[in-house]
Design a protein around this motif. Structure first.
Motif, mmCIF file in Angstrom:
data_model
loop_
_atom_site.group_PDB
_atom_site.id
_atom_site.type_symbol
_atom_site.label_atom_id
_atom_site.label_comp_id
_atom_site.label_asym_id
_atom_site.label_seq_id
_atom_site.Cartn_x
_atom_site.Cartn_y
_atom_site.Cartn_z
ATOM 1 N N SER A 476 0.810 -1.223 0.000
ATOM 2 C CA SER A 476 0.000 0.000 0.000
ATOM 3 C C SER A 476 0.840 1.269 0.000
ATOM 4 O O SER A 476 0.294 2.367 -0.164
ATOM 5 N N GLN A 477 2.144 1.153 0.197
ATOM 6 C CA GLN A 477 3.006 2.343 0.107
ATOM 7 C C GLN A 477 2.899 2.996 -1.270
ATOM 8 O O GLN A 477 3.031 4.215 -1.409
ATOM 9 N N LEU A 478 2.651 2.181 -2.287
ATOM 10 C CA LEU A 478 2.518 2.721 -3.640
ATOM 11 C C LEU A 478 1.253 3.573 -3.762
ATOM 12 O O LEU A 478 1.198 4.485 -4.593
ATOM 13 N N LEU A 479 0.237 3.275 -2.947
ATOM 14 C CA LEU A 479 -0.997 4.066 -2.993
ATOM 15 C C LEU A 479 -0.760 5.483 -2.498
ATOM 16 O O LEU A 479 -1.199 6.453 -3.115
ATOM 17 N N SER A 480 -0.080 5.598 -1.351
ATOM 18 C CA SER A 480 0.113 6.915 -0.743
ATOM 19 C C SER A 480 0.914 7.835 -1.650
ATOM 20 O O SER A 480 0.722 9.059 -1.634
ATOM 21 N N LYS A 481 1.783 7.267 -2.457
ATOM 22 C CA LYS A 481 2.560 8.091 -3.397
ATOM 23 C C LYS A 481 1.673 8.661 -4.496
ATOM 24 O O LYS A 481 2.045 9.622 -5.171
ATOM 25 N N ARG A 482 0.487 8.053 -4.691
ATOM 26 C CA ARG A 482 -0.472 8.532 -5.699
ATOM 27 C C ARG A 482 -1.612 9.317 -5.061
ATOM 28 O O ARG A 482 -2.622 9.604 -5.709
ATOM 29 N N GLY A 483 -1.485 9.641 -3.787
ATOM 30 C CA GLY A 483 -2.517 10.419 -3.120
ATOM 31 C C GLY A 483 -3.749 9.625 -2.733
ATOM 32 O O GLY A 483 -4.792 10.198 -2.419
ATOM 33 N N ALA A 484 -3.652 8.301 -2.758
ATOM 34 C CA ALA A 484 -4.774 7.444 -2.357
ATOM 35 C C ALA A 484 -4.449 6.807 -1.009
ATOM 36 O O ALA A 484 -3.331 6.911 -0.505
ATOM 37 N N GLU A 485 -5.433 6.135 -0.428
ATOM 38 C CA GLU A 485 -5.197 5.466 0.852
ATOM 39 C C GLU A 485 -5.963 4.155 0.906
ATOM 40 O O GLU A 485 -6.999 3.986 0.260
ATOM 41 N N LEU A 486 -5.421 3.244 1.696
ATOM 42 C CA LEU A 486 -6.078 1.960 1.947
ATOM 43 C C LEU A 486 -7.054 2.146 3.100
ATOM 44 O O LEU A 486 -6.667 2.529 4.200
ATOM 45 N N VAL A 487 -8.328 1.874 2.842
ATOM 46 C CA VAL A 487 -9.359 2.022 3.865
ATOM 47 C C VAL A 487 -9.363 0.810 4.791
ATOM 48 O O VAL A 487 -9.365 0.934 6.012
ATOM 49 N N ASP A 488 -9.347 -0.403 4.232
ATOM 50 C CA ASP A 488 -9.350 -1.623 5.028
ATOM 51 C C ASP A 488 -9.010 -2.796 4.123
ATOM 52 O O ASP A 488 -8.999 -2.658 2.895
ATOM 53 N N PHE A 489 -8.742 -3.952 4.751
ATOM 54 C CA PHE A 489 -8.368 -5.119 3.960
ATOM 55 C C PHE A 489 -8.704 -6.404 4.708
ATOM 56 O O PHE A 489 -8.852 -6.422 5.932
ATOM 57 N N THR A 490 -8.805 -7.472 3.954
ATOM 58 C CA THR A 490 -8.890 -8.812 4.513
ATOM 59 C C THR A 490 -8.311 -9.774 3.484
ATOM 60 O O THR A 490 -7.859 -9.347 2.418
ATOM 61 N N SER A 491 -8.318 -11.069 3.797
ATOM 62 C CA SER A 491 -7.692 -12.041 2.897
ATOM 63 C C SER A 491 -8.433 -13.372 2.966
ATOM 64 O O SER A 491 -9.256 -13.602 3.854
ATOM 65 N N HIS A 492 -8.070 -14.240 2.030
ATOM 66 C CA HIS A 492 -8.713 -15.558 1.947
ATOM 67 C C HIS A 492 -7.726 -16.524 1.288
ATOM 68 O O HIS A 492 -7.099 -16.180 0.282
ATOM 69 N N ALA A 493 -7.541 -17.699 1.912
ATOM 70 C CA ALA A 493 -6.737 -18.744 1.288
ATOM 71 C C ALA A 493 -7.665 -19.577 0.418
ATOM 72 O O ALA A 493 -8.438 -20.397 0.921
ATOM 73 N N ASN A 494 -7.599 -19.344 -0.884
ATOM 74 C CA ASN A 494 -8.523 -19.977 -1.827
ATOM 75 C C ASN A 494 -7.960 -21.324 -2.280
ATOM 76 O O ASN A 494 -6.999 -21.375 -3.044
ATOM 77 N N MET A 495 -8.571 -22.386 -1.806
ATOM 78 C CA MET A 495 -8.138 -23.723 -2.210
ATOM 79 C C MET A 495 -9.140 -24.379 -3.144
ATOM 80 O O MET A 495 -9.076 -25.565 -3.420
ATOM 81 N N GLY A 496 -10.069 -23.549 -3.655
ATOM 82 C CA GLY A 496 -11.039 -24.064 -4.593
ATOM 83 C C GLY A 496 -10.521 -24.134 -6.011
ATOM 84 O O GLY A 496 -11.132 -24.751 -6.885
ATOM 85 N N SER A 497 -9.374 -23.491 -6.240
ATOM 86 C CA SER A 497 -8.743 -23.541 -7.561
ATOM 87 C C SER A 497 -7.443 -24.324 -7.442
ATOM 88 O O SER A 497 -6.922 -24.525 -6.346
ATOM 89 N N GLN A 498 -6.926 -24.759 -8.563
ATOM 90 C CA GLN A 498 -5.663 -25.505 -8.563
ATOM 91 C C GLN A 498 -4.636 -24.781 -9.434
ATOM 92 O O GLN A 498 -4.895 -24.538 -10.603
ATOM 93 N N PRO A 499 -3.488 -24.404 -8.868
ATOM 94 C CA PRO A 499 -3.153 -24.541 -7.443
ATOM 95 C C PRO A 499 -3.879 -23.482 -6.605
ATOM 96 O O PRO A 499 -4.349 -22.476 -7.146
ATOM 97 N N GLY A 500 -3.958 -23.738 -5.315
ATOM 98 C CA GLY A 500 -4.558 -22.751 -4.425
ATOM 99 C C GLY A 500 -3.738 -21.468 -4.401
ATOM 100 O O GLY A 500 -2.545 -21.471 -4.725
#
Length: 601
Positions: A476-500
């Motif tokens: 997200s450091q690249l965002l701040s250099k463009r005048g944008a900001e990260l509001v929030d985030f989450t993640s998911h380990a997707n094992m429904g595709s191959q490879p996960g």
């Protein structure tokens, strides 16, 4: 100091009895810290004497007469006979209590209230016993922390506190017990009423706003009353940094309505809860000059993206106070934007199961804060853990040794915390990893490291919440250099595709070119340092990281989802990784752009 002087200051529940001012409680804490090993053994002895006849302990102690044993022998016997457990091990006992079993299962005193953990990782909340002791320790740590803060940031007599705190709905279990969040139970307790009575001239919002049950209406009234008393506000606080940031984001949209209410001494029609409405209208009155002043400030703040909002609107505030460590760290950037040069003070370290440590150094930035363990609240053990060096196996993320008591921990070593509480948890693995940074006399000062649980793992990769947080910060450091900001985030380990593969969801504020977002995606993929992940990516055992950009308001919708399920705003933490299908449906339905890493191409 003689050890008996420590025990004379206890009220029988392992809690100090302090009625004579802020600095007396600091003297008490110095006393118990200087004799932490002795105090811990006595705390365990009190817990076992109170509960030695309960079903769970008799399972391990049998007919042993614990009343006839001294504290040292009892400590040794307890740790040799009673096993380490997780919540899953105690859940059948707690469920029996929830279903109406009134026999002494975990505690001699009947458990009439159950707390709900936040449940934000997977959307599943768990029951934790809540007793009078829970409220007493909460009041106690608030007093102790306030005493340390007052040394650095003295506040005016008669000044006010803008407390952005919220109760959630309570409900009855099958057995008729009251269940709800720990914060809600505390706000309904006698201890909280005592605190409010003693400091009622300091709190901007009445109980009807705190306990209203609708966080959006409560939030509006908190902000309205906080601004109505703006010149008197000494500091601003909420349980988590998240709820502070959310309240101020909402203010950006509602400030004109709030100014209208202050100007005319009325209350917006959006507040339709009768008790809340009546309580607020009894407080406010027309203040046209104040409304015009706030309007002028807000018009200027808009032009600088609301930088310095807090000191501009609350000119006499000394600091901002909240839990800012662990999963709250991602919100520090936005909170600092609102606070400008106003100090951010990290609140104390606790969990639904027990309070653990106090911030003795409120002058330190949140990133550097440590927490001195309070040895009377619970009996603490520490499992020494070591980062796994051999990544050929995915069996465990840490190597561990046998637990040690509080008095035997070492500076620089990482540990998982184990609790034995007055509320019926025995050798309970909390799942928090901490590092011993220093000592205050004989009690350790802890630096929170991460949750023990692996939140991202597909193959032999092992990444914790802290690992993910560092990766997202780099990307997200690249965002701040463009005048944008990260509001929030989450993640998911997707094992429904191959490879996960890993999916990271971002909500951003501002316009960013797709080439920059593509670079952010590859930067994050390349920033995971876990050897298992790196090897898996190079061999294509794990696929390219996917970055999903979601619509504005997505994480607000996730918040609403949890609130709708009974969580309180004051307890909410954005899940940093989820397998919850309801949340994934929201995230995927609201995704507007997708990028795949080219880091390993």
């Amino acid at each position: 100091m003689e050890p008996r002087a420590v025990s004379n200051k206890s009220n029988g529940n392992g809690i100090g009895n302090h009625q004579h001012g802020e600095f007396d409680i600091i003297t008490w804490f110095d006393d118990v810290s200087g004799n932490a090993g002795f105090v811990q053994r006595e705390t365990l002895r009190q817990i076992l004497l109170q509960n030695c006849d309960v079903e769970y302990l008799k399972k391990w102690f049998g007919d042993i007469k614990v009343q006839e044993m001294d504290a040292c022998a009892l400590e040794s016997l307890f740790t040799s006979l009673v096993p380490l457990v997780s919540h899953a091990d105690l859940d059948p006992y707690i469920q029996r209590i929830a279903d109406g079993d009134t026999t002494p299962v975990l505690t001699k005193e009947p458990i009439t209230t159950l707390s709900l953990s936040s449940g934000t990782t997977e959307g599943r909340q768990k029951y934790v016993p809540f007793t009078r002791h829970s409220s007493q320790t909460t009041l106690e740590i608030f007093r102790l922390a306030a005493a340390y803060r007052s040394r650095v940031f003295p506040i005016r007599e008669g000044g006010r506190i803008l407390e952005l705190i919220y109760s959630s709905k309570q409900f009855k279990t099958k057995g008729g017990l009251t269940a709800g969040t720990a914060t809600t139970h505390y706000y309904a307790s006698e201890e909280f009423k005592i605190k409010q009575e003693k400091t009622k001239s300091f709190t901007c919002s009445p109980d009807e706003v705190i306990s209203g049950g609708d966080y959006k209406q409560s939030n509006y009234c908190h902000l309205l009353l906080g601004l109505f008393f703006s010149d008197e506000v000494e500091f601003i606080t909420s349980t988590f940094a998240y709820s502070l940031v959310q309240a101020l984001i909402v203010f950006e949209d509602l400030w004109k309505d709030i100014c209208d209410d202050i100007r005319e001494g009325k209350l917006s029609s959006r507040i339709n809860l009768p008790k809340m409405r009546k309580a607020v209208l009894e407080i406010i009155s027309p203040k046209p000059c104040l409304a015009s002043q706030i309007e002028g400030n807000c018009n200027k703040l808009q032009s600088v993206d609301w930088f310095g909002l807090i000191p501009k609107l609350w000119p006499n505030a000394k600091y901002v106070y909240s839990i800012m460590t662990g999963s709250m760290q991602p919100y520090l950037r936005k909170l600092r934007h609102y606070a400008a040069d106003l100090p951010l003070v990290s609140a104390d370290y606790g969990s639904t199961e027990s309070w653990i440590g106090v911030n003795m150094d409120p002058f330190l930035p949140p990133e550097n804060v440590t927490f001195a363990v309070i040895p009377t609240f619970s009996y603490f053990e520490f499992i020494p853990i070591y980062r796994q060096k051999d990544f050929s196996s995915a069996i465990d993320d840490f190597i561990e040794d046998e637990p040690v008591p509080l008095s035997q921990v070492k500076v620089g070593q990482e540990y998982e915390i184990v609790l034995t509480t007055f509320t019926g948890l025995y050798r309970y693995r909390l799942g928090d990893v901490v590092e011993v940074a220093d000592f205050h006399k004989g009690t350790p000062k802890l630096n929170f490291v991460c949750r023990r649980k692996l939140i991202l793992s597909i193959n032999i990769d092992k990444n914790t919440e802290k690992d993910l947080q560092l990766v997202v910060e780099k990307g997200s450091q690249l965002l701040s250099k463009r005048g944008a900001e990260l509001v929030d985030f989450t993640s998911h380990a997707n094992m429904g595709s191959q490879p996960g593969h890993y999916i990271i969801y971002w909500e951003i504020n501002g316009e960013v070119e797709e080439t920059v977002l593509q670079e952010c995606c590859s930067q994050m993929d390349a920033s995971f340092v876990d050897h298992g992940y790196v090897v898996s990516r190079r061999t294509n055992s794990i696929g390219a990281l996917e970055l999903c950009i979601v619509k504005s308001g997505t994480f607000r919708k996730i918040l609403d989802q949890f609130i709708g399920n009974g969580a309180a705003l004051s307890q909410f933490k954005t899940p940093r990784c989820t397998q919850n299908q309801v949340l994934l449906r929201i995230l995927n339905d609201w995704t507007i752009k997708r990028f795949h890493s080219t880091a390993y191409c």
